[in-house]
Design a protein around this motif. Structure first.
Motif, short mmCIF file in Angstrom:
data_model
loop_
_atom_site.label_atom_id
_atom_site.label_comp_id
_atom_site.label_asym_id
_atom_site.label_seq_id
_atom_site.Cartn_x
_atom_site.Cartn_y
_atom_site.Cartn_z
N UNK A 123 -29.85 17.95 -39.69
CA UNK A 123 -29.09 18.86 -40.54
C UNK A 123 -27.68 18.32 -40.77
N UNK A 124 -27.25 17.38 -39.94
CA UNK A 124 -25.88 16.89 -40.02
C UNK A 124 -25.73 15.75 -41.03
N UNK A 125 -26.85 15.27 -41.58
CA UNK A 125 -26.80 14.21 -42.59
C UNK A 125 -26.58 14.77 -43.99
N UNK A 126 -26.78 16.08 -44.15
CA UNK A 126 -26.65 16.67 -45.48
C UNK A 126 -25.18 16.87 -45.84
N UNK A 127 -24.85 16.73 -47.13
CA UNK A 127 -23.46 16.96 -47.54
C UNK A 127 -23.04 18.40 -47.27
N UNK A 128 -21.94 18.59 -46.58
CA UNK A 128 -21.41 19.92 -46.31
C UNK A 128 -19.96 19.80 -45.90
N UNK A 129 -19.25 20.92 -45.95
CA UNK A 129 -17.86 20.93 -45.53
C UNK A 129 -17.78 20.67 -44.02
N UNK A 130 -16.68 20.05 -43.60
CA UNK A 130 -16.51 19.79 -42.17
C UNK A 130 -16.54 21.08 -41.37
N UNK A 131 -16.01 22.15 -41.95
CA UNK A 131 -16.00 23.44 -41.26
C UNK A 131 -17.42 23.97 -41.08
N UNK A 132 -18.27 23.76 -42.08
CA UNK A 132 -19.66 24.19 -41.97
C UNK A 132 -20.39 23.40 -40.89
N UNK A 133 -20.17 22.09 -40.89
CA UNK A 133 -20.82 21.24 -39.90
C UNK A 133 -20.38 21.64 -38.48
N UNK A 134 -19.09 21.92 -38.34
CA UNK A 134 -18.55 22.34 -37.04
C UNK A 134 -19.18 23.66 -36.60
N UNK A 137 -22.82 23.24 -35.57
CA UNK A 137 -22.93 22.56 -34.29
C UNK A 137 -22.61 23.50 -33.13
N UNK A 138 -21.65 24.41 -33.32
CA UNK A 138 -21.28 25.35 -32.25
C UNK A 138 -22.39 26.38 -32.02
N UNK A 139 -22.98 26.89 -33.09
CA UNK A 139 -24.08 27.85 -32.94
C UNK A 139 -25.27 27.17 -32.27
N UNK A 140 -25.59 25.97 -32.74
CA UNK A 140 -26.70 25.22 -32.16
C UNK A 140 -26.45 24.87 -30.70
N UNK A 161 -28.56 15.30 -31.30
CA UNK A 161 -28.53 16.48 -30.44
C UNK A 161 -27.48 16.31 -29.34
N UNK A 162 -27.41 15.12 -28.80
CA UNK A 162 -26.45 14.86 -27.72
C UNK A 162 -25.01 14.84 -28.26
N UNK A 163 -24.83 14.22 -29.43
CA UNK A 163 -23.48 14.06 -29.98
C UNK A 163 -22.92 15.36 -30.53
N UNK A 164 -23.69 16.06 -31.38
CA UNK A 164 -23.18 17.22 -32.09
C UNK A 164 -23.32 18.52 -31.31
N UNK A 165 -24.35 18.61 -30.48
CA UNK A 165 -24.63 19.88 -29.83
C UNK A 165 -24.46 19.83 -28.32
N UNK A 166 -24.14 18.65 -27.79
CA UNK A 166 -23.89 18.53 -26.36
C UNK A 166 -25.11 18.75 -25.49
#
Length: 229
Positions: A123-134, A137-140, A161-166
């Motif tokens: 999901x992080x490869x799709x074009x989106x605002x940095x705020x949306x990606x953040x 990632x926090x919800x996930x 999964x390791x990088x964005x969602x910890x």
């Protein structure tokens, strides 16, 4: 063990993956329920199995009121069927399925089910605002802390999964999508040579082809490496 699979609208390799799971489980050990949109088409595809198919009108995109309704519906299903394991496929089903499962545990009427989430694409490869990606990632990341195990269909997805969602590596298993080669006919060598000549290819060299949508996670860039070597 009663297993609930939760899916969003899907096609292609992701759908074949789920069909493979549904068609090869040990029916003497597991009771399988599939919650899915388009119940009729899924039922026609798994006519020879004992999977119970339940219509679950989950949309592919985020839809607040629809998603809240579906979370409530799925929570009631988990409680009523006393689901032992919730297996979600993709981000949207993972979002709704895990929230519903957590809510069912809060009701105190049923032990919290085991959560297994399969990650099929990025999901992080799709074009989106940095705020949306953040925010995603926090919800996930929050849901990930309450998820017992993950399956990633590639090492690239495991790394995301390791990088964005910890998510710790110990909770992630990489299991590549299997292909039953018996589903493909073997062609006589003469036909293969004829096809290579027709395409202007060297008949003595192996040919690697790719059929996929043009997305970074499909790995099309690796073909240039093969060409150079």
């Amino acid at each position: 063990m009663h297993v609930l699979h939760v899916v969003r609208p899907m096609g292609g390799g992701m759908k074949q993956h789920v069909l493979s799971l549904l068609g090869n489980f040990d029916q003497s050990k597991y009771q399988i329920t599939l919650a899915c949109p388009d119940r009729q088409s899924w039922t026609e595809l798994i006519t020879d199995s004992q999977v119970e198919v339940i219509d679950f009108p989950l949309k592919g995109n985020l839809s607040l009121w629809s998603d809240l309704t579906n979370i409530q519906r799925l929570k009631q299903l988990i409680l009523k069927r006393r689901i032992d394991l919730v297996h979600t496929h993709g981000m949207k089903a993972g979002l709704v399925g895990r929230i519903a499962g957590l809510m069912s545990g809060l009701m105190g009427q049923h032990d919290l089910p085991y959560f297994l989430a399969t990650v099929h694409n990025s999901v992080y490869q799709y074009p989106m605002l940095k705020s949306q990606r953040w925010f995603i990632s926090k919800v996930q990341s929050y849901l990930g802390r309450h998820t017992d195990s993950f399956i990633a269909v590639s090492n690239g997805l495991k790394n995301e999964l390791m990088r964005w969602e910890g998510i710790p590596a110990s909770k992630i298993s990489v299991i590549y999508n299997g292909i039953n080669l018996n589903n493909f006919s073997s062609f006589p060598r003469s036909m293969l040579l004829e096809a290579k000549f027709r395409l202007g290819l060297n008949p003595d060299l192996p040919v690697v082809g790719m059929v996929a949508r043009c997305a970074p996670q499909k790995g099309g860039g690796f073909f240039s490496v093969l060409h150079d070597n």
